[in-house]
Scaffold this active site. Sequence first.
Site, mmCIF file in Angstrom:
data_model
loop_
_atom_site.group_PDB
_atom_site.id
_atom_site.type_symbol
_atom_site.label_atom_id
_atom_site.label_comp_id
_atom_site.label_asym_id
_atom_site.label_seq_id
_atom_site.Cartn_x
_atom_site.Cartn_y
_atom_site.Cartn_z
ATOM 1 N N ASP A 37 -19.699 74.876 -22.474
ATOM 2 C CA ASP A 37 -18.708 74.828 -23.557
ATOM 3 C C ASP A 37 -18.872 76.054 -24.448
ATOM 4 O OD1 ASP A 37 -17.168 73.873 -26.011
ATOM 5 O OD2 ASP A 37 -17.059 72.081 -24.791
ATOM 6 N N ASP A 53 -17.727 81.013 -22.250
ATOM 7 C CA ASP A 53 -16.283 81.022 -22.495
ATOM 8 C C ASP A 53 -15.609 81.120 -21.130
ATOM 9 O OD1 ASP A 53 -13.649 81.703 -23.037
ATOM 10 O OD2 ASP A 53 -14.161 83.061 -24.681
ATOM 11 N N VAL A 54 -14.768 80.157 -20.796
ATOM 12 C CA VAL A 54 -14.178 80.167 -19.446
ATOM 13 C C VAL A 54 -13.208 81.331 -19.245
ATOM 14 C CG1 VAL A 54 -14.487 77.682 -19.063
ATOM 15 C CG2 VAL A 54 -12.304 78.529 -20.000
ATOM 16 N N ASN A 80 -12.626 70.864 -17.038
ATOM 17 C CA ASN A 80 -11.916 70.111 -18.079
ATOM 18 C C ASN A 80 -11.599 70.920 -19.333
ATOM 19 O OD1 ASN A 80 -11.418 67.448 -19.727
ATOM 20 N ND2 ASN A 80 -13.086 68.511 -20.800
ATOM 21 N N TYR A 145 2.160 74.815 -22.638
ATOM 22 C CA TYR A 145 1.099 73.877 -22.238
ATOM 23 C C TYR A 145 1.454 73.207 -20.908
ATOM 24 C CZ TYR A 145 -2.171 69.969 -22.403
ATOM 25 O OH TYR A 145 -3.155 69.061 -22.088
ATOM 26 N N LYS A 149 -0.486 73.089 -17.184
ATOM 27 C CA LYS A 149 -0.971 71.855 -16.544
ATOM 28 C C LYS A 149 -0.266 71.615 -15.207
ATOM 29 C CE LYS A 149 -4.191 70.902 -19.401
ATOM 30 N NZ LYS A 149 -5.600 70.862 -18.973
ATOM 31 N N ALA A 178 -4.385 61.201 -25.342
ATOM 32 C CA ALA A 178 -5.703 60.567 -25.429
ATOM 33 C C ALA A 178 -6.300 60.794 -26.813
ATOM 34 C CB ALA A 178 -6.615 61.146 -24.350
ATOM 35 N N THR A 180 -8.682 61.889 -28.856
ATOM 36 C CA THR A 180 -9.849 62.786 -28.883
ATOM 37 C C THR A 180 -9.745 63.655 -30.144
ATOM 38 O OG1 THR A 180 -8.763 64.649 -27.806
ATOM 39 C CG2 THR A 180 -9.699 62.964 -26.353
HETATM 40 N N1 LIG Z 1 -6.259 64.716 -25.646
HETATM 41 C C1 LIG Z 1 -5.161 64.569 -24.924
HETATM 42 O O1 LIG Z 1 -4.183 63.910 -25.318
HETATM 43 C C2 LIG Z 1 -5.059 65.195 -23.549
HETATM 44 C C3 LIG Z 1 -4.022 64.754 -22.706
HETATM 45 C C4 LIG Z 1 -3.913 65.320 -21.430
HETATM 46 C C5 LIG Z 1 -4.813 66.290 -21.027
HETATM 47 N N2 LIG Z 1 -5.805 66.697 -21.871
HETATM 48 C C6 LIG Z 1 -6.722 67.724 -21.387
HETATM 49 O O2 LIG Z 1 -8.039 67.226 -21.450
HETATM 50 C C7 LIG Z 1 -8.949 68.320 -21.594
HETATM 51 C C8 LIG Z 1 -9.919 68.011 -22.710
HETATM 52 O O3 LIG Z 1 -9.182 67.783 -23.886
HETATM 53 P P1 LIG Z 1 -9.759 66.948 -25.123
HETATM 54 O O4 LIG Z 1 -8.626 66.160 -25.670
HETATM 55 O O5 LIG Z 1 -11.043 66.284 -24.776
HETATM 56 O O6 LIG Z 1 -9.996 68.181 -26.145
HETATM 57 P P2 LIG Z 1 -11.199 68.606 -27.111
HETATM 58 O O7 LIG Z 1 -10.628 69.702 -27.944
HETATM 59 O O8 LIG Z 1 -11.810 67.392 -27.766
HETATM 60 O O9 LIG Z 1 -12.267 69.216 -26.093
HETATM 61 C C9 LIG Z 1 -12.026 70.419 -25.410
HETATM 62 C C10 LIG Z 1 -13.355 71.137 -25.215
HETATM 63 O O10 LIG Z 1 -13.093 72.335 -24.466
HETATM 64 C C11 LIG Z 1 -13.848 73.398 -25.041
HETATM 65 N N3 LIG Z 1 -13.219 74.682 -24.781
HETATM 66 C C12 LIG Z 1 -12.007 75.114 -25.232
HETATM 67 N N4 LIG Z 1 -11.793 76.392 -24.850
HETATM 68 C C13 LIG Z 1 -12.890 76.768 -24.132
HETATM 69 C C14 LIG Z 1 -13.282 77.977 -23.483
HETATM 70 N N5 LIG Z 1 -12.498 79.070 -23.537
HETATM 71 N N6 LIG Z 1 -14.460 78.007 -22.836
HETATM 72 C C15 LIG Z 1 -15.268 76.919 -22.807
HETATM 73 N N7 LIG Z 1 -14.967 75.750 -23.418
HETATM 74 C C16 LIG Z 1 -13.794 75.682 -24.076
HETATM 75 C C17 LIG Z 1 -13.855 73.092 -26.530
HETATM 76 O O11 LIG Z 1 -14.909 73.767 -27.193
HETATM 77 C C18 LIG Z 1 -14.012 71.564 -26.530
HETATM 78 O O12 LIG Z 1 -15.371 71.173 -26.545
HETATM 79 C C19 LIG Z 1 -8.083 69.577 -21.803
HETATM 80 O O13 LIG Z 1 -7.975 70.289 -20.575
HETATM 81 C C20 LIG Z 1 -6.728 69.009 -22.198
HETATM 82 O O14 LIG Z 1 -5.664 69.857 -21.843
HETATM 83 C C21 LIG Z 1 -5.951 66.175 -23.119
#
Ligand SMILES: NC(=O)c1ccc[n+]([C@@H]2O[C@H](COP(=O)([O-])OP(=O)(O)OC[C@H]3O[C@@H](n4cnc5c(N)ncnc54)[C@H](O)[C@@H]3O)[C@@H](O)[C@H]2O)c1
Length: 251
Positions: A37, A53-54, A80, A145, A149, A178, A180
């Site tokens: 992360d 950093d990805v 993720n 976005y 996806k 979700a 979060t």
């Molecule tokens: N929350 C939702 O409603 C939802 C719905 C569908 C899909 N998603 C997907 O689920 C995944 C996780 O989302 P979440 O809701 O847990 O979000 P979140 O923001 O709680 O967690 C995302 C994590 O990714 C890390 N991150 C971001 N950019 C980064 C980078 N460049 N390098 C390394 N790490 C990085 C962040 O530091 C964070 O810890 C994402 O891919 C998001 O698109 C989320």
Amino acid sequence: MSDFEGLKALVTGGASGIGRATAELLVARGAQVAVLDLDTSSVEKPLLAYRADVTDDASVREAVAAAVADLGGLDVVVNNAGIGAQGTVADNDDDEWHRVLDVNVVGMVRVARAALPHLRESAHAAIVNTSSIAATAGLPQRALYSATKGAVYSLTLAMAADHVREGIRVNCVNPGTADTPWIGRLLAKAPDPAAERAALEARQPAGRLVSADEVAGAVAYLASPLSGATTGTSLAVDGGMQGLRLRPVGQ
Ligand SMILES: NC(=O)c1ccc[n+]([C@@H]2O[C@H](COP(=O)([O-])OP(=O)(O)OC[C@H]3O[C@@H](n4cnc5c(N)ncnc54)[C@H](O)[C@@H]3O)[C@@H](O)[C@H]2O)c1
């Protein structure tokens, strides 16, 4: 359940939300888990933490190599890490398109590329990518976005085809909205956060947001050796949002 006993997993974006819930669930089911992360300050043992950093290939390669060395191998990658973007196709400039595609799509490519040589050595190799309901349903104000996806969904299918004969399964989860920290930030920016939350809840037939633990359960299902015949699928975790068409209450 201890279906992950002896297996080693890497979870990107594992410091928060869905990734964190997944990392903790995999540990509970017997895996040794490394989190990759941007910010790993909240990550505690038994999770291993690697800052990367990805969008930076060198930092991804370094973190994957360090995680594999510390874990003693790699069986499961949960791709993720992701970021959001809002607006219609007219609202984001080229730089923003490149930035979000770089994190959400090319980021997964970089992690998979670095992990593949190690996954080929595993008897239970699996990759699970986090896609979204935005890949399969048209949502307003989410052009960029959704494009990322949708790309993750197609990439999942292509990767599944490329690596099935190497014994590496590739699937994705498609979460609905979700609960979060991500959604917390989105709601905080809304003019009326309570009304915005109610609208998001009402959009899902189950009438509530999906929990991070529910998405983690789906990721674990796809990553588990128990799903050894499942590859090239997307699993919706969206309270029925993609598949159901309900009539209004009372009609
Ligand atoms: N929350 C939702 O409603 C939802 C719905 C569908 C899909 N998603 C997907 O689920 C995944 C996780 O989302 P979440 O809701 O847990 O979000 P979140 O923001 O709680 O967690 C995302 C994590 O990714 C890390 N991150 C971001 N950019 C980064 C980078 N460049 N390098 C390394 N790490 C990085 C962040 O530091 C964070 O810890 C994402 O891919 C998001 O698109 C989320």
